[in-house]
Design an enzyme around this catalytic site. Structure first.
Site, PDB file in Angstrom:
ATOM      1  N   ASP B 326      -4.100   3.387   1.545  1.00  0.00           N
ATOM      2  CA  ASP B 326      -4.417   4.644   0.895  1.00  0.00           C
ATOM      3  C   ASP B 326      -4.209   5.700   1.968  1.00  0.00           C
ATOM      4  O   ASP B 326      -4.510   5.474   3.130  1.00  0.00           O
ATOM      5  CB  ASP B 326      -5.876   4.620   0.426  1.00  0.00           C
ATOM      6  CG  ASP B 326      -6.212   5.889  -0.314  1.00  0.00           C
ATOM      7  OD1 ASP B 326      -5.360   6.360  -1.082  1.00  0.00           O
ATOM      8  OD2 ASP B 326      -7.305   6.402  -0.098  1.00  0.00           O
ATOM      9  N   ASP B 518     -10.531   3.904   2.437  1.00  0.00           N
ATOM     10  CA  ASP B 518     -11.714   4.333   3.174  1.00  0.00           C
ATOM     11  C   ASP B 518     -12.992   3.955   2.418  1.00  0.00           C
ATOM     12  O   ASP B 518     -14.088   4.232   2.863  1.00  0.00           O
ATOM     13  CB  ASP B 518     -11.681   5.821   3.509  1.00  0.00           C
ATOM     14  CG  ASP B 518     -11.561   6.683   2.274  1.00  0.00           C
ATOM     15  OD1 ASP B 518     -11.605   6.128   1.157  1.00  0.00           O
ATOM     16  OD2 ASP B 518     -11.414   7.909   2.408  1.00  0.00           O
ATOM     17  N   ASP B 522     -12.265   3.853  -3.699  1.00  0.00           N
ATOM     18  CA  ASP B 522     -11.212   2.851  -3.841  1.00  0.00           C
ATOM     19  C   ASP B 522     -11.708   1.553  -4.439  1.00  0.00           C
ATOM     20  O   ASP B 522     -10.949   0.596  -4.509  1.00  0.00           O
ATOM     21  CB  ASP B 522     -10.616   2.486  -2.474  1.00  0.00           C
ATOM     22  CG  ASP B 522     -10.073   3.693  -1.762  1.00  0.00           C
ATOM     23  OD1 ASP B 522      -9.656   4.610  -2.465  1.00  0.00           O
ATOM     24  OD2 ASP B 522     -10.072   3.699  -0.538  1.00  0.00           O
TER      25      ASP B 522
END
Lengths: 72, 623
Positions: B326, B518, B522
């Site tokens: 990401d 992080d 997510d």
């Protein structure tokens, strides 16, 4: 519900596996596992049945390896 | 190293048996024993060390037979040694018992040592806390603290629960949590995580979380449960052991009975060969060394500040060939900073200083990043009245001249037509008469990110893919700085799941796909990847919950440490399997053919176990 116990002086990994198999057969136990490395016994069973289950579990452990103690 | 009472006792027996046994062997080889008047006396001579070393094993075996339990390790030794005695192989029978006991003792010591080194590692649990109430300090159990309490953490003490510093400054040793040796400085307002050690200074801390919700409790819980989830390799060994032992015993029985009965072979010769089978039939080397390898690997990873949730996760990391990142917060710092200054003419420093002066009163994060970048002393600027133009920028009187700073729309209203910048956010600077230039603000790539990705690729990861919700242009700029193979931009959170699922279809069944995020939003993606890595999660329990591997600080290089440790662990586990099975198969074959002796068999069995355990313990020391 699941409860964790300390299992003292389990000396062989194979024995731990056998103890888990025997404990799983105790009536009222949904699931049981023994982590040989961290010396943990995890029993999933009905809350009320625990005292009796623990007594039988200790007996099962004695059969496999004398001197192994389940600490509550 | 201190041995337990039981082990010391066994050690004494081993040493005395070995001494006695050696005397007997010497006597036999010099022909002294042949002078004994009867064969029963000879048997009695060997029976002394045999019972000295083996009485507990014999007792246990007999008890198990009474319980109708057959064919455990001890009984196999009993059958093999009794059979050996019967066919006149007295020294061999004693040697089998002696070496079996040495092997067992060694195994207990090795496992105890591994357990201790993991528990030392996990010795981060604070024992006491000092609570301050109305100026008085009392000692309390960390579990009794409630959010809102004020506690005092002095130099040398461990932070008991998560909280926020209200007074004092100090350097903290976070090594137990992050594996990072450099101390971290904290000042009032900073968050403080339990398990860190205060190196200097005294902190007054407001408790934010109860003990059981604090970082340290969550980590301990996780590591303790880690080896419950077995890797495929481990599960294979357990299943194998169930089949292996009965199969070898059956083979031994056939070997002892069939050739003498059918082919009229010599009974004692074929019983001797069957004994070799019994001695080698114990699967200990495998059953102990494979879980020990994974346990050590998980331990080595936690020491590096990488928490692995189970042996299965470690195995998946080792097979990882695709890594999906990401972008924001993982590959980039997740905060805005000045990345480009393009003056229309003149120098960059002057443009930046002027912009900083214009944004002097603004509390927008972009303004803050411009002021942070500026090195020129603004006291030389006469900064007059300032006005915020919502959605456009600011206008401020600087050195008696009106300066505008803001976006393209603001410039258009002044009559300066400007193209939008290709990456990030633009802050254009102009006066009524002149366009002065643009400052580009964007989320910058983490220092060291490119290097970390290169090293991942050297470590066997074939594809690095970046996912981002940003514009294609912004994503492209970050991608240009990094060795990524593919970029998927303008993705909404649900699109990220779809993108990862699509990528999951392209990898082969022997490979795995990792997702690095992080951990803040997510969770669905972390869950759908084969291995979910959450980064920079110190203090975020939601991320710890969702991920398979948790990297405590935000250092991308820890990914490499995780991959390296996982690969080494899996390699060692496989080495042990191949080595133990190979040696056992060879001894079984030689034994059946009558080439191997009982000596060879017992050395092979105990030796393989010891070497496999030593090899497994190497994982603990992986850096």
């Amino acid at each position: 519900m699941k409860k964790k116990f300390k299992l003292e002086s389990v000396d062989c990994a194979h024995c731990a596996e056998q103890m888990a198999v025997l404990i799983r057969k105790i009536p009222g136990v949904n699931d049981a596992s023994i982590n040989f490395m961290t010396q943990r016994l995890i029993i999933d069973a009905d809350e009320a049945a625990f005292p009796e289950i623990l007594r039988l579990a200790q007996k099962a452990c004695d059969r496999v390896d004398d001197g192994c103690v389940i600490k509550v | 190293m201190r041995l337990s009472k039981k082990d010391r006792h066994v050690l004494v027996r081993i040493v005395s048996t070995a001494a006695l046994f050696l005397v007997l062997l010497v006597a036999e080889h010099t022909g002294q024993l042949e002078r004994l008047p009867s064969v029963w006396l000879l048997r009695a001579c060997y029976a002394v060390p045999y019972f000295l070393i083996g009485y507990d094993i014999l007792w246990k075996s007999l008890k198990n037979v009474c319980h109708l339990r057959f064919f455990d390790e001890e009984q196999l030794m009993l059958y093999a040694t009794v059979a050996a005695f019967c066919i006149g192989e007295y020294p061999e029978a004693t040697a089998v018992m002696l070496l079996f006991q040495i092997g067992e003792l060694f195994q207990r010591i090795a496992v105890g040592k591994s357990r201790k080194s993991i528990s030392d590692l996990m010795d981060i649990c604070p024992v006491v806390a000092y609570r301050e109430t109305d100026g008085a300090i009392e000692e309390v159990d960390p579990e009794d603290l409630v959010p809102g309490d004020i506690i005092v953490v002095k130099a040398g003490e461990r932070v008991p629960v998560d909280g926020v510093v209200v007074h004092g400054v100090a350097s903290l040793d976070t090594a137990a949590l992050t594996g990072e040796s450099a101390p971290r400085d904290v000042a009032p307002g900073d968050a403080l995580y339990s398990g860190c050690i205060n190196l200097n200074g005294t902190l007054r801390v407001e408790v934010k979380k109860k003990f059981e919700d604090s970082t340290v409790a969550i980590i301990l819980e996780m590591v303790e449960n880690a080896s419950d989830k077995k890797a495929k390799t481990e599960a294979f060994i357990t299943r194998f052991a169930h089949v292996y032992t009965p199969a070898v015993i059956a083979a031994a029985a056939l070997l002892a009975l069939i050739p003498p009965l059918v082919l009229h072979g010599d009974w004692s010769e074929w019983i001797r060969r069957a004994c070799i089978f019994l001695v080698i039939s114990c699967p200990c080397a495998l059953v102990i060394s494979v879980p020990l390898s994974f346990f050590g690997g998980i331990g080595a990873a936690s020491r590096a500040g990488v928490l692995v949730k189970g042996s299965n996760c470690l195995e998946a990391v080792a097979k990882m060939t695709t890594v999906v990142f990401d972008r924001t917060g993982t590959l980039t710092c997740g905060r805005f900073s000045v990345t480009d200054i393009r003056p229309a003419d003149g120098d960059k420093t002057a443009l930046l200083a002027l912009a900083a002066a214009a944004e002097y009163y603004s509390d927008h994060p972009i303004a803050a990043s411009i002021r942070a970048e500026n090195q020129v002393d603004l006291t030389n600027f006469a900064i007059g009245s300032s006005e915020t133009l919502t959605g456009q920028g600011v206008k401020t009187e600087v050195n008696d001249e009106m300066v505008w700073a803001g976006n393209e729309a603001l410039m258009r209203s002044l009559g300066h037509t400007q193209q939008p910048v290709e990456t990030g956010t633009a802050v254009h600077v102009a006066t009524a008469a002149r366009y002065l230039g643009v400052i580009v603000i964007s989320d910058s790539v983490k220092p060291g990110a490119a290097e970390a990705l290169c090293r991942l690729k050297q470590n066997g990861v074939r594809r690095c893919i970046m996912l981002t919700g940003d514009h294609v242009s912004a994503a492209g700029a970050a991608a240009a700085e990094l060795p990524v193979d593919d970029v998927r931009a303008e993705l909404l959170p649900q699109d990220k799941v779809a993108a990862v699922e699509e990528l999951l279809k392209t990898r082969s069944s022997k490979e795995t796909l990792g997702f690095v995020g992080d951990g803040i939003n997510d969770a669905p993606v972390l869950a759908c990847a084969d291995v979910g890595f959450a980064m920079g999660t110190l203090g975020s329990d939601a991320a710890i919950e969702a991920a398979d591997v948790v990297i405590m600080d935000d250092d991308l290089n820890k990914m490499n440490a995780a991959v390296r440790i996982a690969r080494k662990t899996l390699r060692i586990a496989k080495e042990n399997i191949a080595f133990a099975l190979g040696v056992k198969a060879a001894v079984l074959l030689l034994g059946a053919l009558g080439i191997a002796s009982l000596w060879l068999a017992v050395f092979a069995d105990v030796g393989v176990m010891m070497l496999a355990v030593l090899n497994a313990m190497r994982t603990l020391r992986t850096k």
